[in-house]
Write a protein that holds these residues in place. Structure first.
Motif, PDB file in Angstrom:
ATOM      1  N   ALA A  36      94.416 -41.303   2.343  1.00  0.00           N
ATOM      2  CA  ALA A  36      94.370 -42.754   2.540  1.00  0.00           C
ATOM      3  C   ALA A  36      95.545 -43.453   1.873  1.00  0.00           C
ATOM      4  N   GLY A  37      96.276 -42.725   1.006  1.00  0.00           N
ATOM      5  CA  GLY A  37      97.466 -43.294   0.385  1.00  0.00           C
ATOM      6  C   GLY A  37      97.280 -43.830  -1.021  1.00  0.00           C
ATOM      7  N   VAL A  38      96.195 -43.444  -1.710  1.00  0.00           N
ATOM      8  CA  VAL A  38      95.982 -43.947  -3.065  1.00  0.00           C
ATOM      9  C   VAL A  38      97.078 -43.424  -3.995  1.00  0.00           C
ATOM     10  N   LYS A  39      97.317 -44.153  -5.086  1.00  0.00           N
ATOM     11  CA  LYS A  39      98.384 -43.802  -6.023  1.00  0.00           C
ATOM     12  C   LYS A  39      97.847 -43.251  -7.342  1.00  0.00           C
ATOM     13  N   GLY A  40      96.546 -42.991  -7.431  1.00  0.00           N
ATOM     14  CA  GLY A  40      95.946 -42.449  -8.637  1.00  0.00           C
ATOM     15  C   GLY A  40      94.459 -42.297  -8.432  1.00  0.00           C
ATOM     16  N   LEU A  41      93.772 -41.672  -9.393  1.00  0.00           N
ATOM     17  CA  LEU A  41      92.335 -41.477  -9.325  1.00  0.00           C
ATOM     18  C   LEU A  41      91.716 -41.761 -10.686  1.00  0.00           C
ATOM     19  N   PHE A  42      90.564 -42.420 -10.677  1.00  0.00           N
ATOM     20  CA  PHE A  42      89.807 -42.653 -11.899  1.00  0.00           C
ATOM     21  C   PHE A  42      88.543 -41.793 -11.805  1.00  0.00           C
ATOM     22  N   ALA A  43      88.551 -40.670 -12.523  1.00  0.00           N
ATOM     23  CA  ALA A  43      87.409 -39.753 -12.542  1.00  0.00           C
ATOM     24  C   ALA A  43      86.504 -40.072 -13.728  1.00  0.00           C
ATOM     25  N   ASN A  44      85.270 -39.564 -13.668  1.00  0.00           N
ATOM     26  CA  ASN A  44      84.318 -39.755 -14.770  1.00  0.00           C
ATOM     27  C   ASN A  44      84.225 -41.222 -15.169  1.00  0.00           C
ATOM     28  N   CYS A  45      83.849 -42.054 -14.216  1.00  0.00           N
ATOM     29  CA  CYS A  45      83.707 -43.491 -14.440  1.00  0.00           C
ATOM     30  C   CYS A  45      82.291 -43.902 -14.037  1.00  0.00           C
ATOM     31  N   SER A 212      88.846 -50.907  -7.357  1.00  0.00           N
ATOM     32  CA  SER A 212      87.540 -51.468  -7.026  1.00  0.00           C
ATOM     33  C   SER A 212      86.693 -50.474  -6.240  1.00  0.00           C
ATOM     34  N   ILE A 213      85.368 -50.729  -6.199  1.00  0.00           N
ATOM     35  CA  ILE A 213      84.459 -49.818  -5.508  1.00  0.00           C
ATOM     36  C   ILE A 213      84.703 -49.822  -4.004  1.00  0.00           C
ATOM     37  N   SER A 214      85.412 -50.816  -3.494  1.00  0.00           N
ATOM     38  CA  SER A 214      85.707 -50.856  -2.056  1.00  0.00           C
ATOM     39  C   SER A 214      86.498 -49.634  -1.611  1.00  0.00           C
ATOM     40  N   GLY A 215      87.160 -48.974  -2.566  1.00  0.00           N
ATOM     41  CA  GLY A 215      87.879 -47.755  -2.241  1.00  0.00           C
ATOM     42  C   GLY A 215      86.985 -46.598  -1.885  1.00  0.00           C
ATOM     43  N   ASN A 216      85.692 -46.735  -2.133  1.00  0.00           N
ATOM     44  CA  ASN A 216      84.733 -45.711  -1.731  1.00  0.00           C
ATOM     45  C   ASN A 216      84.077 -46.037  -0.394  1.00  0.00           C
ATOM     46  N   PHE A 217      84.635 -46.998   0.288  1.00  0.00           N
ATOM     47  CA  PHE A 217      84.207 -47.340   1.638  1.00  0.00           C
ATOM     48  C   PHE A 217      85.422 -47.297   2.578  1.00  0.00           C
ATOM     49  N   TYR A 218      86.436 -48.062   2.226  1.00  0.00           N
ATOM     50  CA  TYR A 218      87.624 -48.158   3.093  1.00  0.00           C
ATOM     51  C   TYR A 218      88.884 -48.230   2.234  1.00  0.00           C
ATOM     52  N   PRO A 219      89.276 -47.103   1.625  1.00  0.00           N
ATOM     53  CA  PRO A 219      90.487 -47.105   0.793  1.00  0.00           C
ATOM     54  C   PRO A 219      91.746 -47.464   1.573  1.00  0.00           C
ATOM     55  N   TRP A 224      96.494 -50.868   2.103  1.00  0.00           N
ATOM     56  CA  TRP A 224      97.264 -51.792   2.947  1.00  0.00           C
ATOM     57  C   TRP A 224      97.489 -53.116   2.217  1.00  0.00           C
ATOM     58  N   LEU A 225      96.454 -53.650   1.565  1.00  0.00           N
ATOM     59  CA  LEU A 225      96.605 -54.907   0.834  1.00  0.00           C
ATOM     60  C   LEU A 225      97.591 -54.757  -0.327  1.00  0.00           C
ATOM     61  N   GLU A 302      91.956 -51.540  13.657  1.00  0.00           N
ATOM     62  CA  GLU A 302      92.607 -51.708  14.961  1.00  0.00           C
ATOM     63  C   GLU A 302      93.471 -52.961  14.963  1.00  0.00           C
ATOM     64  N   ARG A 303      92.953 -54.048  14.410  1.00  0.00           N
ATOM     65  CA  ARG A 303      93.706 -55.303  14.396  1.00  0.00           C
ATOM     66  C   ARG A 303      94.989 -55.171  13.572  1.00  0.00           C
ATOM     67  N   LEU A 304      94.927 -54.416  12.463  1.00  0.00           N
ATOM     68  CA  LEU A 304      96.071 -54.292  11.567  1.00  0.00           C
ATOM     69  C   LEU A 304      96.914 -53.058  11.847  1.00  0.00           C
ATOM     70  N   ASP A 305      96.556 -52.314  12.890  1.00  0.00           N
ATOM     71  CA  ASP A 305      97.281 -51.097  13.260  1.00  0.00           C
ATOM     72  C   ASP A 305      97.278 -50.076  12.112  1.00  0.00           C
ATOM     73  N   ILE A 306      96.113 -49.917  11.497  1.00  0.00           N
ATOM     74  CA  ILE A 306      95.914 -48.934  10.430  1.00  0.00           C
ATOM     75  C   ILE A 306      95.165 -47.748  11.018  1.00  0.00           C
ATOM     76  N   ARG A 307      95.660 -46.563  10.767  1.00  0.00           N
ATOM     77  CA  ARG A 307      94.970 -45.375  11.265  1.00  0.00           C
ATOM     78  C   ARG A 307      93.955 -44.905  10.221  1.00  0.00           C
ATOM     79  N   PRO A 308      92.667 -44.988  10.512  1.00  0.00           N
ATOM     80  CA  PRO A 308      91.666 -44.529   9.544  1.00  0.00           C
ATOM     81  C   PRO A 308      91.805 -43.029   9.302  1.00  0.00           C
ATOM     82  N   VAL A 309      91.600 -42.616   8.075  1.00  0.00           N
ATOM     83  CA  VAL A 309      91.626 -41.193   7.751  1.00  0.00           C
ATOM     84  C   VAL A 309      90.468 -40.513   8.456  1.00  0.00           C
TER      85      VAL A 309
END
Length: 318
Positions: A36-45, A212-219, A224-225, A302-309
């Motif tokens: 999805a393009g994340v730049k890091g991970l927060f584990a054990n949170c 934010s927790i939104s990354g566990n739904f639509y990272p 993109w933001l 689709e509106r933003l031309d983002i390809r979902p993983v």
């Protein structure tokens, strides 16, 4: 420090039907985040249900994630567990030995709810002495209670030079802006806002990124933001997406993290709807609302031309 804005998801912990950590699903989840393009991970949170994990599970889960990521992105993890400051220092060293880039301190672990900031600072300074030069972070975790750091306390901690990461849950934009002003002076701390509705404001005010927790739904949308928050060519689209995500934010908090596991399972990830938290089952209404949100997610992409993983696509080469 670059100007790149980063999205760092707070990792959930997949469990099998017997409540054990499902490590294969953990690795699939890591691949999903990275694709999805994340730049890091927060584990054990908190999203990882860390308060429901044993000490050995916290260490093993973090170690296995670091090993699997293999340097592709930075990994941080919570380490301030234990009854005494000596205990917290010991566990901090153990978590750091797993290979994480920084060990995160929960602010509420350094003073009881009725204790002063003087007590909190004294305990923090003692831990700093006991942990030598281990890079640390701050986390205004909602549990065991939310301890928001005021600007003065925040400044004193940053001035030690030991903190390189801050996950902020202030929510109020004026509080966030005060801390960001301090960060601009110090230029040593990466500031991450935890509140999805604050995304554009925080990023444009100088936050390093979002966590934010939104990354566990639509990272993909959060990435993109982060990529387009300051781009003049995308201001209308960014404002529109921010409004959509803000409207959805109360829903994704319901029955979380089970809601996230349901959502990601619907997206194709091999996750069981199993959790160690109090919520053991989603209601039919919650499932219906999440199903509707999934449809919205695909329409937003689709509106933003983002390809979902997609889970079936080739995973990133290690």
């Amino acid at each position: 420090m670059s100007d790149v804005k980063k999205f760092v998801p707070v990792m959930i912990t997949p469990f099998d039907s017997k409540g054990r950590i499902d490590m294969d699903a953990v690795f699939s989840l890591v691949d999903f985040y990275l694709n999805a393009g994340v730049k890091g991970l927060f584990a054990n949170c908190l999203s990882s249900e860390m308060f429901s994990l044993t000490e050995d599970e916290r260490l093993e889960l973090t170690r296995r994630i670091v090993q699997y990521v293999d340097g592709r992105v930075p990994v941080v993890a919570t380490g301030s567990f234990g009854q005494t400051i000596d205990d917290k220092a010991r566990f901090t060293r153990q978590i750091y030995d797993t290979g994480v880039n920084a060990v995160i301190m929960i602010t509420a672990h350094f003073a009881n709810i009725d204790e002063s900031d003087t007590t909190l600072l004294g305990n923090f300074f003692k831990l700093l002495q006991l942990t030598e030069d281990i890079p640390l972070g701050l986390y205004e975790c909602p549990a065991p209670y939310k301890r928001i750091l005021g600007p003065d306390v925040f400044r004193q901690l940053i001035d030690t030079g030991r903190f390189i990461y801050h996950k902020d849950t202030s929510i109020k934009k004026e509080w966030v802006e005060e801390k960001l002003a301090i960060c601009r002076e110090q230029q040593v701390l990466e500031f991450y806002d935890a509140h999805t509705p604050n995304t554009l404001t925080s990023l444009r005010s100088g936050a390093r990124g979002m966590s934010s927790i939104s990354g566990n739904f639509y990272p993909e949308l959060m990435v993109w933001l982060c990529d387009h928050a300051a781009d003049p060519a995308y201001q209308a689209e960014a404002a529109w997406l921010q409004a959509e995500l803000t409207a959805a934010d109360p829903l994704i908090h319901e029955a979380y993290p089970l809601s996230a596991k349901y959502f990601l399972q619907k997206r194709g990830l091999p996750l069981q709807q199993s959790s160690r938290t109090q919520v053991v089952q989603l209601t039919p209404l919650q499932q219906q609302q999440l199903d509707e949100l999934i449809n919205k997610f695909y329409s937003w992409c689709e509106r933003l031309d983002i390809r979902p993983v997609t889970v079936s696509e080739p995973l990133l080469v290690k």
